[in-house]
Motif scaffolding. Structure first.
Motif, PDB file in Angstrom:
ATOM      1  N   ALA A   1       0.835  -1.212   0.000  1.00  0.00           N
ATOM      2  CA  ALA A   1       0.000   0.000   0.000  1.00  0.00           C
ATOM      3  C   ALA A   1       0.863   1.253   0.000  1.00  0.00           C
ATOM      4  N   ARG A   2       1.915   1.243   0.823  1.00  0.00           N
ATOM      5  CA  ARG A   2       2.801   2.408   0.889  1.00  0.00           C
ATOM      6  C   ARG A   2       3.553   2.607  -0.430  1.00  0.00           C
ATOM      7  N   CYS A   3       4.036   1.508  -0.998  1.00  0.00           N
ATOM      8  CA  CYS A   3       4.774   1.616  -2.259  1.00  0.00           C
ATOM      9  C   CYS A   3       3.870   2.131  -3.382  1.00  0.00           C
ATOM     10  N   SER A   4       2.617   1.672  -3.401  1.00  0.00           N
ATOM     11  CA  SER A   4       1.678   2.146  -4.417  1.00  0.00           C
ATOM     12  C   SER A   4       1.461   3.644  -4.293  1.00  0.00           C
ATOM     13  N   PHE A   5       1.356   4.111  -3.049  1.00  0.00           N
ATOM     14  CA  PHE A   5       1.151   5.548  -2.846  1.00  0.00           C
ATOM     15  C   PHE A   5       2.380   6.337  -3.300  1.00  0.00           C
ATOM     16  N   VAL A   6       3.571   5.843  -2.970  1.00  0.00           N
ATOM     17  CA  VAL A   6       4.798   6.545  -3.365  1.00  0.00           C
ATOM     18  C   VAL A   6       4.892   6.624  -4.886  1.00  0.00           C
ATOM     19  N   ILE A   7       4.570   5.542  -5.575  1.00  0.00           N
ATOM     20  CA  ILE A   7       4.625   5.533  -7.037  1.00  0.00           C
ATOM     21  C   ILE A   7       3.630   6.542  -7.607  1.00  0.00           C
TER      22      ILE A   7
END
Length: 356
Positions: A77-83
Motif C-alpha cells: 500500500a505504501r509503495c503504491s502511494f509513493v509511485i
C-alpha cells in the motif's frame, strides 16, 4: 518526572503515526486540488483520476492498522502511494507557463516598448471603456512618454474581499497631466474566472498591464464597486524613473519568460516589492506584503507616505470612490485623474542617497 521507558516509547510511536497521518492527508488533499485545477481533458477524466488517487491514498492511510498482521500488504500500500505521488509530482513539475493561450480580452496583449534616452514608446496600453464588470469596448493604444517629465508616483489599493485582501496598483503622473497605471494581474484564459485557490495551483499566468486610469481605476471604483484608496508615495525623481523602468524590464521578462501567478509568492504586491527593493534596498520583509490590504500601513511605517499626518487621515482623504463616481466617462480626458486626487496629501519627496 521520569516516565517509564515502554509508555514513553508508545507515546512517541503514537505521535509519530499522527504526524505521518496528517502529512499524508495534506498530501492527498494537495493532489486532489492539483488534479482539479490543472488536469487537461474531459471533466469525467479528472474525476476518475481523483478517485483513483484518493483510493490509493486512503489505503496507504489505513496501512498501519494491518502492519503487524499483514506487513507485506501494508508495504504494498505504501509503495503504491509513493509511485502514484512520484507520478503526480513529475506531471506537476512538467507544467510550464505559456504566452500562447486563448486569453480573456482584457489580458490578451502584453506590454512592449522602445526607448531612446528619456523618450519611451509603449505599445498595448489598455484603455477599455467598461460597461459592466465583464463587458467593455476594447482599445489598445500606442503612447509616448518623456521620463524627464515624471512628476509623481501613487499607490492605489483596491479592496475586493475584506480588509486584508486588496489589489495593488502603481500610477505614474507626468508634468502634462497624464497618468499611466501599472498593474500586475492574473492572465486568465477566455473560459476562466479568478480563483484564489486556483492561484496556488498554476491555474493562471502573470501579466503586466499598463493602462489609462479611466480604464483600470474606474473599473474598480465605478463598475465593480470596490473600495479604492489612493496614496501619494514620496520617491525621489531618480527613484521614480528607476521604478518606471523596472516595470518596463518586468514586461520584457514576462514576454520572454512567462511565469505562473501564485497567490502568496508571485502576486500584485510581492512582484512590486521585488522591484522597489532593488531601488530602495534594505526594506524589511513583512506579513503585510502578503496581506496586501494592510500594505498602506507598511509603506507608512517605512516613511513612504506623508508621515506628518496620521495614517487614518491619509486613508480618509485617499478614498476615491465618491469623487470617481461623480465624474462622467470621457475617453482621453484627465478629469477623472484630477478628481480622484483632489484633497490627497502629497508625500515629501525623498532625496536620492549620494553614491560613493
Amino acid at each position: 518526572m521520569v516516565f517509564p521507558v515502554r509508555p514513553a516509547r508508545r507515546l512517541f510511536r503514537i505521535l509519530g503515526h499522527g504526524v505521518r497521518g496528517v502529512a499524508l492527508i495534506v498530501t492527498i488533499g494537495w493532489g486532489i486540488l492539483a488534479l482539479h485545477f490543472e488536469l487537461p481533458g474531459a471533466h469525467g477524466v479528472m474525476i476518475s483520476t481523483q478517485a483513483v488517487w484518493c483510493l490509493i491514498g486512503g489505503i496507504a492511510l489505513l496501512a498501519p492498522l494491518w502492519q503487524r498482521a499483514r506487513p507485506h500488504l501494508a508495504l504494498a500500500a505504501r509503495c503504491s502511494f509513493v509511485i502514484a505521488l512520484v507520478a503526480i509530482v513529475a506531471w506537476w513539475q512538467g507544467l510550464m507557463p505559456r504566452n500562447d493561450r486563448d486569453w480573456a480580452p482584457d489580458v490578451a496583449r502584453q506590454l512592449s516598448y522602445e526607448r531612446n534616452g528619456n523618450q519611451v514608446t509603449l505599445h498595448n496600453v489598455r484603455d477599455f471603456e467598461w460597461q459592466t464588470p465583464d463587458i467593455a469596448i476594447p482599445r489598445w493604444e500606442t503612447r509616448e512618454y518623456d521620463l524627464s517629465q515624471l512628476d509623481s508616483v501613487d499607490m492605489i489599493v483596491s479592496y475586493w474581499m475584506g480588509p486584508a485582501i486588496a489589489h495593488t496598483l502603481v500610477s505614474f503622473g507626468f508634468d502634462d497631466g497624464r497618468h499611466l497605471t501599472f498593474s500586475v494581474e492574473i492572465r486568465r484564459e477566455s473560459d476562466e474566472t479568478f480563483s484564489i485557490s486556483g492561484g496556488f495551483f498554476k491555474q493562471f499566468e502573470v501579466n503586466l498591464i499598463a493602462a489609462d486610469e479611466n480604464d483600470i481605476l474606474r473599473l474598480r471604483s465605478n463598475v465593480r464597486g470596490e473600495d479604492v484608496y489612493l496614496y501619494n508615495v514620496g520617491l525621489s525623481p531618480e527613484a521614480r524613473r528607476e521604478l518606471f523602468l523596472a516595470y518596463l524590464d518586468e514586461a520584457d521578462d514576462l514576454r520572454a519568460n512567462p511565469e505562473f501567478y501564485n497567490t502568496l509568492t508571485s502576486n500584485c504586491t510581492t512582484i512590486v516589492f521585488d522591484m522597489v527593493d532593488k531601488i530602495v534596498p534594505g526594506l524589511p520583509k513583512d506579513i503585510r506584503l502578503i496581506l496586501s490590504g494592510y500594505l498602506p500601513a507598511y509603506v507608512y511605517d517605512v516613511d513612504g507616505l506623508d508621515t506628518q499626518l496620521p495614517l487614518e487621515t491619509l486613508r480618509q482623504r485617499g478614498y476615491i470612490n465618491p469623487r470617481a463616481q461623480a465624474v462622467p466617462y470621457d475617453a482621453g480626458s484627465e478629469a477623472f485623474s484630477r478628481a480622484i486626487r483632489d484633497g490627497v496629501p502629497k508625500a515629501q519627496t525623498k532625496e536620492a542617497e549620494p553614491t560613493t
